[in-house]
Enzyme design. Structure first.
Site, PDB file in Angstrom:
ATOM      1  N   HIS A   1     -32.107   9.526   0.398  1.00 58.26           N
ATOM      2  CA  HIS A   1     -30.880   8.823   0.766  1.00 58.26           C
ATOM      3  C   HIS A   1     -29.857   9.744   1.424  1.00 58.26           C
ATOM      4  CE1 HIS A   1     -31.701   4.956  -1.373  1.00 58.26           C
ATOM      5  NE2 HIS A   1     -32.581   5.756  -1.960  1.00 58.26           N
TER       6      HIS A   1
ATOM      7  N   HIS B   1     -26.124   7.937  -3.077  1.00 58.38           N
ATOM      8  CA  HIS B   1     -26.363   8.909  -4.145  1.00 58.38           C
ATOM      9  C   HIS B   1     -27.085  10.127  -3.578  1.00 58.38           C
ATOM     10  CE1 HIS B   1     -30.049   6.480  -4.080  1.00 58.38           C
ATOM     11  NE2 HIS B   1     -30.677   7.448  -4.714  1.00 58.38           N
TER      12      HIS B   1
ATOM     13  N   GLU C   1     -32.477  -2.822  -2.656  1.00 60.22           N
ATOM     14  CA  GLU C   1     -33.747  -2.112  -2.801  1.00 60.22           C
ATOM     15  C   GLU C   1     -34.766  -3.019  -3.468  1.00 60.22           C
ATOM     16  OE1 GLU C   1     -35.283  -0.116  -5.846  1.00 60.22           O
ATOM     17  OE2 GLU C   1     -33.463   0.433  -6.924  1.00 60.22           O
TER      18      GLU C   1
ATOM     19  N   HIS D   1     -28.924   4.340 -12.185  1.00 59.47           N
ATOM     20  CA  HIS D   1     -29.919   5.078 -11.403  1.00 59.47           C
ATOM     21  C   HIS D   1     -29.829   6.587 -11.622  1.00 59.47           C
ATOM     22  CE1 HIS D   1     -32.942   5.639  -8.381  1.00 59.47           C
ATOM     23  NE2 HIS D   1     -32.155   6.433  -7.672  1.00 59.47           N
TER      24      HIS D   1
END
Length: 587
Positions: A75, A70, A232, A186
């Site tokens: 990230h 994402h 995660e 998310h």
């Protein structure tokens, strides 16, 4: 053959997510992020060290592909550096929303943070252009909106290495490696990634949320047969209360502050949690008939409308159902913030970028407003170590030292709210149990919390669990599937047995069979596994085996005996043994 996992980032910390997995002889990099709390060499993963360990001449030959989950900077923030400075030119995979939004996020951060600090080993504006041109070669209109399109900086013959992913689309990276994206919640476009090479299979979750919110749905994934799950663990020990309770607490704190004439600072990144909270405040302002201005410092209202209209299929079902009638991101009470407004008297609510107060305008507003007791700083999500946001969350400080010359007196109210888009401990356990992998690796979390979660996974789910630090490797054993053939006669026999079983079931259903038939039994055919040297294993019928061995069938017959005959035979044998013992004693 084992799966080798090298954690280059997010090992026992939150930040610079980057995990390189060697699976089935293929090396895949999952995420390529930066650490928001560091401004030295720890800002990026240690790429050079990894390349030396692999013994490869360059990153393009070392890696089969890079997959970005994402657009959050922890990230994707190191991707332009990895492609334009380190020289990786292989394929890069990301979802359509990530591909569209990443350039905006990267340039926004570079503009407000990197230029101000003069950090070493940073990528330039031109590096972003070249890296993101790979994503925008065929979407010029979107690039022009973002304002990063300059033909003069882009070579004509450029490798098209950024490849978009759609949900549940199986992509053949090469003849041995496949990947597939699953909805992660998310943020818009976030994906969990399934990868399979040979007999080995794994899932890398990136960041995900198992609970739906106002604009995104909950994570969704198929039940898969996995050797490894890399998940995660940001909130490894946290179990959140209800979403409605958190929303009420947030609205109550904001309303109380503005009612007292104070200013509310909500540091957040330009896309993601900002939409969620803007929707919540806009609706509340409408219901309560409030006139206090709500501002956004990055012109988000224009950008968000464009992106969310284009990418409506990635939002929640409620948004999909209603967007044709009303665009929920057309905020009635949210307007653009001019820099000159920062000294205006009176109450207001300000969304300022970046999140975590790691620099940019959120830090500028914090410097101005923190010394007043009337004002409120609301931290809606996780803040990594090293940021001002993390210092505020660790206990209200009286003063924050930004450097030797800059000190901020903190007299304002500090309010931390669990609006983070990460799943909580229950969500991690639920996903892990659902997927039931043979092994689990935890990343993107703090070491004490990871240790706690590891114990839970091993004790409650019975799965070996690891949480390696940065630059550590873990070797995961995999199951090797043995391929074998069968003879035509064996297949025919299996089909015949299935036909008989189906007939028995039909007879039972129509009342023509006996009640002793078990309708849940599957038809079975017995066979023999033959393994010969230098030949593939084969399943065949018993009589076929006799032919291969050149042997005849031998039958052993048994005579049935009643219990009385068995007792008589046993008694006779005991007497015979007793007589033999007596004879031995006489000698």
């Amino acid at each position: 053959m084992a799966i080798e996992c090298l954690v280059l980032g997010a090992g026992q910390e939150v930040g610079k997510s980057c995990v390189v997995v060697t699976i089935g002889g293929k090396r895949v990099m999952f995420d390529c992020g930066m650490h928001m709390g560091y401004h030295d060499r720890r800002h990026y993963p240690d790429f050079a060290r990894a390349l030396a360990a692999w013994g490869a001449p360059d990153f393009t030959s070392a890696l089969s592909c890079v997959v970005i989950t994402h657009f959050h900077l922890d990230h994707i923030g190191a991707l332009p550096y990895f492609t334009e400075v380190c020289g990786y030119h292989g394929p890069i995979y990301m979802t359509y929303p990530t591909k569209a939004l990443a350039p905006f996020m990267l340039e926004d951060y570079r503009k407000v943070t990197m230029d101000q600090r003069g950090q070493e080993e940073q990528y330039s504006y031109e590096d972003i252009l070249r890296c993101m041109k790979k994503a925008y070669l065929q979407t010029d209109a979107a690039a022009e909106v973002i304002g990063i399109y300059h033909n003069s900086l882009l070579p004509d013959a450029l490798d098209l290495s950024v490849i978009p992913l759609d949900l549940k689309q199986t992509v053949q990276v090469d003849k041995d490696l496949v990947i597939r994206a699953y909805y992660a919640g998310h943020v818009l476009g976030a994906a969990m990634i399934y990868a399979k090479a040979g007999d080995a299979a794994m899932v890398y979750t990136g960041d995900y949320n198992m609970t739906p919110d106002r604009h995104l749905g909950a994570a969704q994934i198929d039940r898969l047969k996995l050797d490894l799950l890399i998940t995660e663990s940001t909130y490894a020990k946290t179990i959140r209360d209800s979403k409605h309770a958190r929303e009420r607490e947030f609205l109550k704190a904001v309303h109380k502050c503005v009612s007292g004439g104070g200013k509310v600072l909500i540091p957040t990144f330009a896309l993601g949690r900002a939409q969620e909270l803007c929707m919540l405040l806009d609706d509340y302002w409408e219901r309560m008939n409030l006139t206090v201005p709500i501002y956004f410092s990055a012109g988000l209202t224009i950008q968000a409308n464009m992106y969310y209209k284009m990418l409506i299929g990635w939002t929640s079902q409620k948004i999909k159902d209603s967007h044709a009638v009303h665009n929920p991101f057309d905020f009635k009470h949210v307007c653009h913030f001019e820099r000159s407004f920062i000294n205006n008297p009176g109450p207001c609510v300000l969304f300022a970028t970046p999140g975590m107060i790691s620099g940019g305008f959120s830090l500028e507003a914090f410097k101005k407003w923190a010394p007043s007791e009337k004002n409120l700083i609301t931290l809606p999500g996780y803040c990594v170590a090293g940021t001002v946001g993390h210092k505020l969350m660790s206990g209200k400080p009286m003063r924050i030292d930004l450097d030797k010359d800059t000190h901020i007196d903190v007299r304002c109210q500090i309010h931390q709210l669990a609006f983070s888009p990460h799943t909580d401990s229950k969500g991690i356990m639920d996903l892990t149990e659902f997927l039931s992998p043979k092994h689990v690796i935890l990343v993107h979390g703090e070491k004490p919390q990871m240790a706690f979660l590891k114990e839970r996974i091993e004790s409650e789910l019975g799965m070996p669990c690891f949480y390696p630090a940065n630059n550590e490797s873990v070797s995961i054993p995999t199951t090797h599937n043995l391929k074998m053939s069968t003879t035509e006669r064996f297949i025919t026999r299996c089909s015949a047995e299935q036909g008989k079983q189906s007939l028995r079931k039909r007879n039972l259903i129509h009342g023509t069979g006996t009640s002793e038939v078990n309708v849940t039994d599957e038809g079975e055919a017995e066979g023999v596994l033959l393994m010969e040297r230098h030949k593939a294993p084969k399943i065949l019928c018993e009589d076929e085996l006799l032919q291969v061995l050149g042997m005849e069938r031998h039958l052993v017959q048994f005579e049935a005996m009643s219990s009385s005959r068995i007792e008589a035979a046993v008694e006779s044998e005991l007497k015979r043994a007793e007589a033999a013992d007596l004879g031995s004693e006489g000698k």
